[in-house]
Design an enzyme around this catalytic site. Sequence first.
Site, PDB file in Angstrom:
ATOM      1  N   CYS A 261       0.826  -1.160   0.159  1.00 10.06           N
ATOM      2  CA  CYS A 261      -0.042   0.159   0.054  1.00 10.06           C
ATOM      3  C   CYS A 261       0.847   1.188  -0.245  1.00 10.06           C
ATOM      4  O   CYS A 261       0.622   2.065  -0.882  1.00 10.06           O
ATOM      5  CB  CYS A 261      -0.815   0.015   1.217  1.00 10.06           C
ATOM      6  SG  CYS A 261      -2.391  -1.138   1.165  1.00 10.06           S
TER       7      CYS A 261
HETATM    8  P1  NAD Z   1      -4.704  -8.747  -4.053  1.00  6.52           P
HETATM    9  O1  NAD Z   1      -4.037  -8.613  -5.383  1.00  6.52           O
HETATM   10  O2  NAD Z   1      -4.428  -9.500  -2.690  1.00  6.52           O
HETATM   11  O3  NAD Z   1      -6.291  -9.161  -4.132  1.00  6.52           O
HETATM   12  C1  NAD Z   1      -7.081  -8.910  -5.476  1.00  6.52           C
HETATM   13  C2  NAD Z   1      -7.561 -10.187  -5.836  1.00  6.52           C
HETATM   14  O4  NAD Z   1      -8.755  -9.774  -6.935  1.00  6.52           O
HETATM   15  C3  NAD Z   1      -6.909 -11.244  -6.462  1.00  6.52           C
HETATM   16  O5  NAD Z   1      -6.991 -12.319  -5.962  1.00  6.52           O
HETATM   17  C4  NAD Z   1      -7.255 -11.162  -8.081  1.00  6.52           C
HETATM   18  O6  NAD Z   1      -7.445 -12.624  -8.633  1.00  6.52           O
HETATM   19  C5  NAD Z   1      -8.810 -10.839  -7.929  1.00  6.52           C
HETATM   20  N1  NAD Z   1      -9.443 -10.154  -9.199  1.00  6.52           N
HETATM   21  C6  NAD Z   1      -8.726  -9.454 -10.077  1.00  6.52           C
HETATM   22  N2  NAD Z   1      -9.473  -9.096 -11.037  1.00  6.52           N
HETATM   23  C7  NAD Z   1     -10.526  -9.567 -10.584  1.00  6.52           C
HETATM   24  C8  NAD Z   1     -12.042  -9.580 -11.422  1.00  6.52           C
HETATM   25  N3  NAD Z   1     -12.342  -8.915 -12.427  1.00  6.52           N
HETATM   26  N4  NAD Z   1     -13.193 -10.388 -10.615  1.00  6.52           N
HETATM   27  C9  NAD Z   1     -12.862 -11.133  -9.566  1.00  6.52           C
HETATM   28  N5  NAD Z   1     -11.708 -10.953  -8.941  1.00  6.52           N
HETATM   29  C10 NAD Z   1     -10.579 -10.368  -9.603  1.00  6.52           C
HETATM   30  O7  NAD Z   1      -5.189  -7.225  -3.468  1.00  6.52           O
HETATM   31  P2  NAD Z   1      -5.240  -6.715  -1.935  1.00  6.52           P
HETATM   32  O8  NAD Z   1      -4.221  -6.630  -1.272  1.00  6.52           O
HETATM   33  O9  NAD Z   1      -6.380  -7.169  -1.323  1.00  6.52           O
HETATM   34  O10 NAD Z   1      -5.865  -5.028  -2.466  1.00  6.52           O
HETATM   35  C11 NAD Z   1      -7.056  -5.086  -3.142  1.00  6.52           C
HETATM   36  C12 NAD Z   1      -7.141  -3.378  -3.021  1.00  6.52           C
HETATM   37  O11 NAD Z   1      -7.538  -2.938  -1.443  1.00  6.52           O
HETATM   38  C13 NAD Z   1      -6.479  -2.729  -3.521  1.00  6.52           C
HETATM   39  O12 NAD Z   1      -6.657  -1.488  -4.182  1.00  6.52           O
HETATM   40  C14 NAD Z   1      -5.392  -2.185  -2.438  1.00  6.52           C
HETATM   41  O13 NAD Z   1      -4.618  -0.993  -2.571  1.00  6.52           O
HETATM   42  C15 NAD Z   1      -6.525  -2.219  -1.346  1.00  6.52           C
HETATM   43  N6  NAD Z   1      -5.819  -2.338   0.303  1.00  6.52           N
HETATM   44  C16 NAD Z   1      -5.247  -3.359   0.389  1.00  6.52           C
HETATM   45  C17 NAD Z   1      -4.620  -3.475   1.816  1.00  6.52           C
HETATM   46  C18 NAD Z   1      -3.981  -4.227   2.305  1.00  6.52           C
HETATM   47  O14 NAD Z   1      -3.244  -4.150   3.166  1.00  6.52           O
HETATM   48  N7  NAD Z   1      -3.523  -5.303   1.272  1.00  6.52           N
HETATM   49  C19 NAD Z   1      -5.387  -2.449   2.935  1.00  6.52           C
HETATM   50  C20 NAD Z   1      -6.253  -1.414   2.320  1.00  6.52           C
HETATM   51  C21 NAD Z   1      -6.346  -1.469   1.136  1.00  6.52           C
END
Ligand code: NAD
Length: 421
Positions: A261
């Site tokens: 992030c």
């Molecule tokens: P991640 O990459 O771990 O997970 C995203 C998931 O979405 C993946 O499993 C992927 O296969 C799936 N995906 C992609 N396209 C798709 C679609 N069209 N339909 C269904 N599934 C699909 O990402 P994350 O770490 O969970 O982060 C997600 C969002 O949340 C980002 O914008 C990130 O900045 C935000 N965020 C993350 C955190 C953190 O600590 N990881 C904290 C707050 C906010």
Amino acid sequence: MRVAIIGGGYVGLVTGACLADLGHNIEIVEIDKKKVDAINSGTPYLFEEGLEALLHNHAGKDLMASSSYDAVAGADISMICVGTPPDASGQADLTFVREASKSIGKALRDATGNPCVVVKSTVPPGTTDGLVRDTVLAESRGGDILFGMNPEFLREGRAIHDFFHPDRIVIGGSEPELFERVANLYRKIDAPVIRTRPAEAELIKYVSNAFLATKISFSNEIGNICKKMGVDVYKVMEGVGLDKRVGREFLNAGVGFGGSCFPKDVMALIRFAERLGEDPTVLKSVMQVNDTQPRRIISLLEERIGTVHGKRIAILGLAFKDNTDDIRDSRAIPVIQMLLERGAAVSAYDPLAMPSMKKIFPMIHYGESPESVLMNADACLVMTEWPEFSRLDHEFDLMNQRVIIEGRRILTTSATEGICW
Ligand code: NAD
């Protein structure tokens, strides 16, 4: 409530499991079949304290996963939790958000009622009311659809705790029904609820991360000054942080911030500001200090042992922080890269993150314990604040020489030095 979570990564899986625990019916829509199978069988495919127990209680019952978007049509809320990685220029790449919005729109074509699409992914201001709304409506061919933004503030490694004990819940929207529906999702959670416009909610997420990153880079800069003076930056920051206007958290000087992030969100905010014609000098400096810290720890190492060529360097910690197996943007990556470029033999240990790091650096040695990497090492760099490292003491006697440099202040043994202390 019936909730379709789009994307079952860190945020989607944790949110889904926790919402199921609050009594909601969750279907996670995930394009990765392996993750779908893992969720349905109750197997956590990422490490997060408490997640296994939640999956054990809810998977296959009120927490299901699928690769189909069928659940969207009957859901009270469809929540977008897909990734927003940086593109080559550092802007947020919204490809996954666009694809998810298209699929949601198609799934809502014949939907009745008053569907609701909420963005939880971190997206640049204007995305929910722009790209997401436009794409969903174009694919669904119109319809009475509510749109909202509900940013996520969880910390990896403490995500389940953070979900149930948030400092605040931010809901961005325009219609009263949107606010009511999203607030209802969290009605059992005791936290202030802030209602904003979608763009304000989107910005709150970026600004929160940018501010925390700024505190870290500021502390690192002060730490670099303190190191030259022979002054303990942690004592200084203790005194500074006790001022309620400042706060003690995120003032820990060290080798810089990593993770999925902070680096990407600060860069995305810089690019967003530039598109508005602004030159965000503070934000740029935050990134500059962060990029410099790994080079500093290598320089310090070379000051202590001379060239690292042919020397054996032990790395303790690979995850970007403790209590997670996530190595995204971990500061260990540039440090290992620089050591390899200089011809060092790197031997690394991490309680959780070695399988992930093996994919990036298959050529280095991985030990099964701190002892196995410290054995005959010419120096040791501590890159992650794993609590178990704090107990290490006589293990350092296994080294050829006792040169221990901490990028995170975690050791309690004597005769160590830190990057900023
Ligand atoms: P991640 O990459 O771990 O997970 C995203 C998931 O979405 C993946 O499993 C992927 O296969 C799936 N995906 C992609 N396209 C798709 C679609 N069209 N339909 C269904 N599934 C699909 O990402 P994350 O770490 O969970 O982060 C997600 C969002 O949340 C980002 O914008 C990130 O900045 C935000 N965020 C993350 C955190 C953190 O600590 N990881 C904290 C707050 C906010």
